[in-house]
Design an enzyme around this catalytic site. Structure first.
Site, mmCIF file in Angstrom:
data_model
loop_
_atom_site.group_PDB
_atom_site.id
_atom_site.type_symbol
_atom_site.label_atom_id
_atom_site.label_comp_id
_atom_site.label_asym_id
_atom_site.label_seq_id
_atom_site.Cartn_x
_atom_site.Cartn_y
_atom_site.Cartn_z
ATOM 1 N N SER A 177 52.957 34.643 2.169
ATOM 2 C CA SER A 177 51.601 34.492 1.637
ATOM 3 C C SER A 177 50.691 35.509 2.327
ATOM 4 C CB SER A 177 51.092 33.075 1.902
ATOM 5 O OG SER A 177 50.958 32.876 3.305
ATOM 6 N N ASP A 186 53.916 36.005 -1.884
ATOM 7 C CA ASP A 186 53.643 34.706 -2.501
ATOM 8 C C ASP A 186 52.141 34.602 -2.784
ATOM 9 O OD1 ASP A 186 54.203 32.133 -3.383
ATOM 10 O OD2 ASP A 186 54.031 31.238 -1.382
ATOM 11 N N HIS A 187 51.776 34.420 -4.031
ATOM 12 C CA HIS A 187 50.369 34.270 -4.443
ATOM 13 C C HIS A 187 49.479 35.445 -4.028
ATOM 14 C CE1 HIS A 187 50.855 30.200 -5.987
ATOM 15 N NE2 HIS A 187 51.620 29.964 -4.933
ATOM 16 N N ASP A 205 48.932 36.347 -8.508
ATOM 17 C CA ASP A 205 48.400 35.062 -8.961
ATOM 18 C C ASP A 205 46.944 35.265 -9.366
ATOM 19 O OD1 ASP A 205 47.451 32.576 -9.413
ATOM 20 O OD2 ASP A 205 47.963 31.739 -7.457
ATOM 21 N N HIS A 239 51.260 22.225 -4.413
ATOM 22 C CA HIS A 239 51.612 22.717 -3.078
ATOM 23 C C HIS A 239 51.327 21.623 -2.050
ATOM 24 C CE1 HIS A 239 50.720 26.803 -4.956
ATOM 25 N NE2 HIS A 239 51.988 26.837 -4.636
ATOM 26 N N GLY A 295 55.692 24.513 -5.321
ATOM 27 C CA GLY A 295 55.472 23.160 -4.804
ATOM 28 C C GLY A 295 56.755 22.358 -4.723
ATOM 29 N N GLY A 296 57.832 22.997 -4.248
ATOM 30 C CA GLY A 296 59.145 22.343 -4.207
ATOM 31 C C GLY A 296 59.231 21.180 -3.236
ATOM 32 N N ASN A 301 57.918 25.564 1.099
ATOM 33 C CA ASN A 301 57.167 25.965 2.283
ATOM 34 C C ASN A 301 56.970 24.770 3.219
ATOM 35 O OD1 ASN A 301 55.547 27.326 4.090
ATOM 36 N ND2 ASN A 301 53.719 27.281 2.825
ATOM 37 N N THR A 302 56.195 23.785 2.772
ATOM 38 C CA THR A 302 55.827 22.646 3.624
ATOM 39 C C THR A 302 57.052 21.930 4.208
ATOM 40 O OG1 THR A 302 53.927 22.386 2.164
ATOM 41 C CG2 THR A 302 54.379 20.568 3.659
HETATM 42 P P1 13P Z 1 55.402 23.598 -0.897
HETATM 43 O O1 13P Z 1 54.625 23.926 0.309
HETATM 44 O O2 13P Z 1 54.900 22.389 -1.613
HETATM 45 O O3 13P Z 1 56.853 23.549 -0.643
HETATM 46 O O4 13P Z 1 55.162 24.779 -1.960
HETATM 47 C C1 13P Z 1 55.575 26.073 -1.655
HETATM 48 C C2 13P Z 1 55.158 27.051 -2.686
HETATM 49 O O5 13P Z 1 55.075 26.747 -3.844
HETATM 50 C C3 13P Z 1 54.868 28.406 -2.240
HETATM 51 O O6 13P Z 1 54.386 29.206 -3.252
#
Ligand code: 13P
Length: 280
Positions: A49, A84-85, A106, A179, A208-209, A231-232
């Protein structure tokens, strides 16, 4: 080898699996992901990011660090280094010039016509340099890197229009994923996901996996998702390991030991995701 996302995502679409996109935050994070994915012999996308690039020192630092890790660790899998974005043409250009092999522009906060115009500019610059481009349509909600957004879903006709106008390589249609952490069960619009996938030749991306149950991941892949962003979940896994370590080793101040106490959890989570995504 550092590659763009073209072949890896087209293969995933054809063979019904998803390539994991893991966001990176620092040297250790990147090393753990590369080591584990290389051990599993699966392709990987490293997502960076704007906030993470700034934290690490800039796009050049990240690109050179990833290139050097691939070389020094003898990584032989395909690795895609992806923005990313990216929020503007200038951001994407900087990353491409630094050596990134893929970018997400994005421009989803703009009107559809503006989104198309900005995306088109990025595609033109990227494709001339062998770099692939992902775009977003609709808006993925939740919070990432301190940037919070509301959720509105993509429409099939708008997806078709954007893809035709821009010639992007992959599309992230917002279809209910967010996300960060979900409040309750995720509510993904699988029907529209399938319709969009059937109508488009390019691979689809699910953002947002984190927090999407395995059964819904399976369904998303059946509906055509070829790349899933995480990510999270890695951050939480790492933090759990570090918290425990600090509790048990309150007097250890060597940063290498503290940071590395999250390694096992990161690597376990990677294994879990690769299984869920059926990555080949
Ligand atoms: P999460 O943080 O929900 O896993 O999402 C990651 C994401 O979509 C990064 O672009």
């Amino acid at each position: 080898m550092l590659v763009n996302s073209k072949e890896m995502l087209l293969n995933a679409k054809k063979l019904h699996y998803a390539v994991p996109h893991f966001n990176i935050n620092n040297l250790e994070w990147t090393k753990y992901i590369l080591e584990e994915m290389d051990k599993l012999e699966k392709p990987v996308i490293l997502g960076v990011s704007e906030g993470a690039a700034k934290y690490m020192g800039g796009w050049n630092v990240v690109a050179k660090m990833v290139q050097a890790l691939i070389e020094d660790l003898n990584i032989s899998i395909d690795v895609c280094l992806h923005v990313d974005h990216g929020s503007s043409f200038e951001t994407c250009k900087k990353a491409i010039d630094a050596g990134f092999t893929s970018v997400m522009i994005d421009a989803s906060k703009h009107s559809l016509e503006e989104n198309i115009a900005i995306t088109k500019e990025v595609v033109e610059y990227a494709h001339q340099r062998g770099v692939t481009v992902e775009a977003e349509i609709g808006h993925i909600g939740g919070s990432e890197d301190g940037i919070t957004g509301s959720n509105f879903n993509a429409r099939l006709d708008e997806c078709e229009y954007l893809v035709k106008e821009t010639n992007i390589d992959s599309l992230a249609p917002a279809l209910g994923s967010v996300h960060g952490l979900y409040k309750g069960e995720p509510n993904l619009d699988f029907e529209t996901m399938k319709q969009i996938n059937d109508a488009l030749e390019i691979p689809l991306v699910l953002h947002g996996g984190t927090g999407i149950p395995a059964s819904q991941i399976e369904k998303a892949i059946e509906c055509g998702i070829s790349k899933i962003n995480i990510n999270t979940e890695l951050q939480i896994a790492w933090h759990d390991g570090v918290k425990q370590y600090i509790k048990e080793n309150i007097n250890t101040y060597d940063p290498r030991k503290v940071i590395a106490s999250g390694e096992k959890n990161i690597k376990e989570t990677i294994n879990l995701k690769v299984q869920e995504f059926k990555t080949k």
